[in-house]
Scaffold this motif. Structure first.
Motif, PDB file in Angstrom:
ATOM      1  N   TRP A  56      29.947 149.695 -51.361  1.00 31.01           N
ATOM      2  CA  TRP A  56      30.700 148.544 -50.882  1.00 31.01           C
ATOM      3  C   TRP A  56      30.987 147.555 -52.005  1.00 31.01           C
ATOM      4  O   TRP A  56      32.011 146.891 -52.022  1.00 31.01           O
ATOM      5  CB  TRP A  56      29.973 147.858 -49.726  1.00 31.01           C
ATOM      6  N   ARG A  57      30.103 147.504 -52.976  1.00 26.83           N
ATOM      7  CA  ARG A  57      30.350 146.603 -54.082  1.00 26.83           C
ATOM      8  C   ARG A  57      31.514 147.125 -54.920  1.00 26.83           C
ATOM      9  O   ARG A  57      32.357 146.372 -55.406  1.00 26.83           O
ATOM     10  CB  ARG A  57      29.078 146.488 -54.934  1.00 26.83           C
ATOM     11  N   MET A  70      33.809 144.467 -51.867  1.00 31.54           N
ATOM     12  CA  MET A  70      33.231 143.621 -50.818  1.00 31.54           C
ATOM     13  C   MET A  70      32.047 142.854 -51.366  1.00 31.54           C
ATOM     14  O   MET A  70      31.332 143.345 -52.230  1.00 31.54           O
ATOM     15  CB  MET A  70      32.731 144.511 -49.696  1.00 31.54           C
ATOM     16  N   TYR A  95      29.418 142.683 -46.248  1.00 36.14           N
ATOM     17  CA  TYR A  95      28.645 143.873 -45.892  1.00 36.14           C
ATOM     18  C   TYR A  95      27.651 143.557 -44.783  1.00 36.14           C
ATOM     19  O   TYR A  95      27.557 144.270 -43.780  1.00 36.14           O
ATOM     20  CB  TYR A  95      27.944 144.353 -47.161  1.00 36.14           C
ATOM     21  N   ILE A 118      35.007 150.286 -44.230  1.00 33.47           N
ATOM     22  CA  ILE A 118      33.768 150.994 -44.517  1.00 33.47           C
ATOM     23  C   ILE A 118      33.940 152.468 -44.201  1.00 33.47           C
ATOM     24  O   ILE A 118      33.366 153.323 -44.876  1.00 33.47           O
ATOM     25  CB  ILE A 118      32.610 150.345 -43.730  1.00 33.47           C
ATOM     26  N   ASP A 130      35.499 154.405 -47.082  1.00 33.84           N
ATOM     27  CA  ASP A 130      34.611 154.598 -48.238  1.00 33.84           C
ATOM     28  C   ASP A 130      33.678 155.773 -48.015  1.00 33.84           C
ATOM     29  O   ASP A 130      33.465 156.577 -48.909  1.00 33.84           O
ATOM     30  CB  ASP A 130      33.762 153.336 -48.474  1.00 33.84           C
TER      31      ASP A 130
END
Lengths: 84, 320
Positions: A10-11, A15, A20, A77, A80
């Protein structure tokens, strides 16, 4: 992992930790059973009007955040995890 | 037409009576009444009394509303204190840290009639701005709430980065404040964030407070100089993350928690300040009403006396 530091997915997607944790909280709230669920979902309403100032002037195109739940963030999400 | 003229005369002479001169007013009534005026009109005083009474009712109602809103939000604010206390225990709160880019987040209310809390917040923000100014240093404002925006626009227009309003349209919740914190983090470059708000100690006492949140790079820098932050290395890190990453997550989360607590406390202080402002307003309205009632009675009695005098002197003129 290609990068040096093991950055969580997520980084890498841009985000912040705040987004998150909000998504995770939303998922937990949706797992609740009925009377508690509607009560918890009322705690997810977001509304404020933000305006960025450029050259001592507020910009007319102020971004008004009126999304009532974070459902739209779930698509971020999901894409990803599919990549991984 | 004659009645209108009479009323106008009465109004002109009733006006000087309203001024708080208790002894002279009855004399003024008898001296200045010209021939032909029957009695001095008490209409003006009566109108004023009616409006003051209405104002008193409204401010009393506002006080009750503020009291009930305060009750609702006070427990939430006190519970939210537990969110940032572990951060202060871990990272410390360093108001005196010297950084290049300061961002001052001023929290105020959208609505007025809440006493002086917004002015104190703005005063402290301006003082902080002066304190952190210097060569190569930059201080910017992020303003939450209409009232601080109105005050800061006047002389610090070029330093405002973001302004946020309509925060309290729905009841405050963590999601809203965290999205706001996210917005601020994404749009503003900072080394240290200073959040200025009114901390709620009790219904009559709200003290302006400042909380400092450092960016992860500054935390690293301060860690080298020892102190609380220097002990961070003694903690063991689980999982596959590095210290830099954890610090970044922690910094973001810390800002979000501190901002949440600050917004709640400011909302409590706003309701408490509104309660006391409306309370003193109703009390002042009551006192004004008392004074107006005295004036009204005096005017009324003076006009009755004048009438009696006329009647009696007329009757004695007929007899004699």
């Amino acid at each position: 992992m290609a990068s040096n530091a093991a950055v969580p997915f997520w980084r890498a997607a841009g985000m912040t930790y705040i987004t998150y944790s909000n998504i995770c909280a939303n998922l937990v709230r949706n797992c609740l059973k009925e009377p508690y669920k509607t009560e918890a979902l009322t705690r997810e309403k977001v509304h404020f009007a933000v305006s960025k100032w450029v050259d001592s002037k507020p910009q007319k195109s102020s971004m008004i955040r009126i999304f009532l739940d974070l459902g739209f963030l779930r698509c971020a999400i999901r894409s990803d995890t599919e990549e991984e | 037409m004659a009645m209108a003229a009479l009323r106008r005369e009465g109004r002109r002479f009733a006006a000087p009576l309203i001024s708080p001169q208790p002894i002279r007013s009855s004399l003024i009534a008898e001296e200045q009444a010209p021939l032909g005026v029957r009695s001095i009109s008490t209409q003006v005083v009566r109108n004023r009394m009616k409006s003051v009474k209405n104002i008193q009712k409204i401010t009393k109602a506002m006080k009750m509303v503020a009291a009930s809103k305060l009750r609702a939000i006070q427990t939430r604010a006190e519970n939210s204190r537990g969110l940032w206390q572990p951060f202060t225990a871990l990272l410390g709160d360093a108001p005196s840290v010297d950084v290049k880019k300061n961002v001052i987040v001023t929290i105020s209310s959208d609505k007025g009639l809440c006493g002086g809390i917004n002015s104190t917040s703005v005063k402290i923000s301006k003082a902080m701005h002066k304190l952190t100014a210097g060569p190569e240093k930059e201080t910017k404002y992020v303003i939450l709430g209409e009232k601080a925006k109105a005050q800061l626009i006047r002389d610090s227009k070029k330093d405002i980065e973001l302004s946020i309003t309509e925060l309290q349209k729905n009841p405050l919740n963590y999601t809203q404040v965290s999205v706001l914190a996210d917005d601020i983090l994404k749009n503003v470059e900072y080394d240290a964030l200073r959040i200025i708000f009114n901390k709620f100690h009790s219904v009559v006492s709200f003290l302006p407070t400042m909380s400092t949140v450092l960016s992860p790079e500054v935390v690293e820098r301060e860690a080298e100089s020892g102190g609380k932050l220097g002990d961070l290395d003694s903690y063991e890190i689980e999982g596959g993350e590095t210290k830099g990453e954890i610090l970044q997550n922690l910094a973001e989360f810390q800002f979000s928690c501190v901002l949440f607590n600050a917004v709640l406390e400011n909302a409590c202080s706003e309701q408490g300040a509104r309660m006391s402002a409306m309370d003193s307003s109703s009390r002042n309205a009551g006192e004004m009403l008392d004074r107006l009632t005295l004036t009204y009675n005096r005017t009324r009695q003076a006009s009755i006396t004048t009438e009696l005098i006329e009647i009696i002197s007329g009757a004695s003129a007929l007899e004699g």
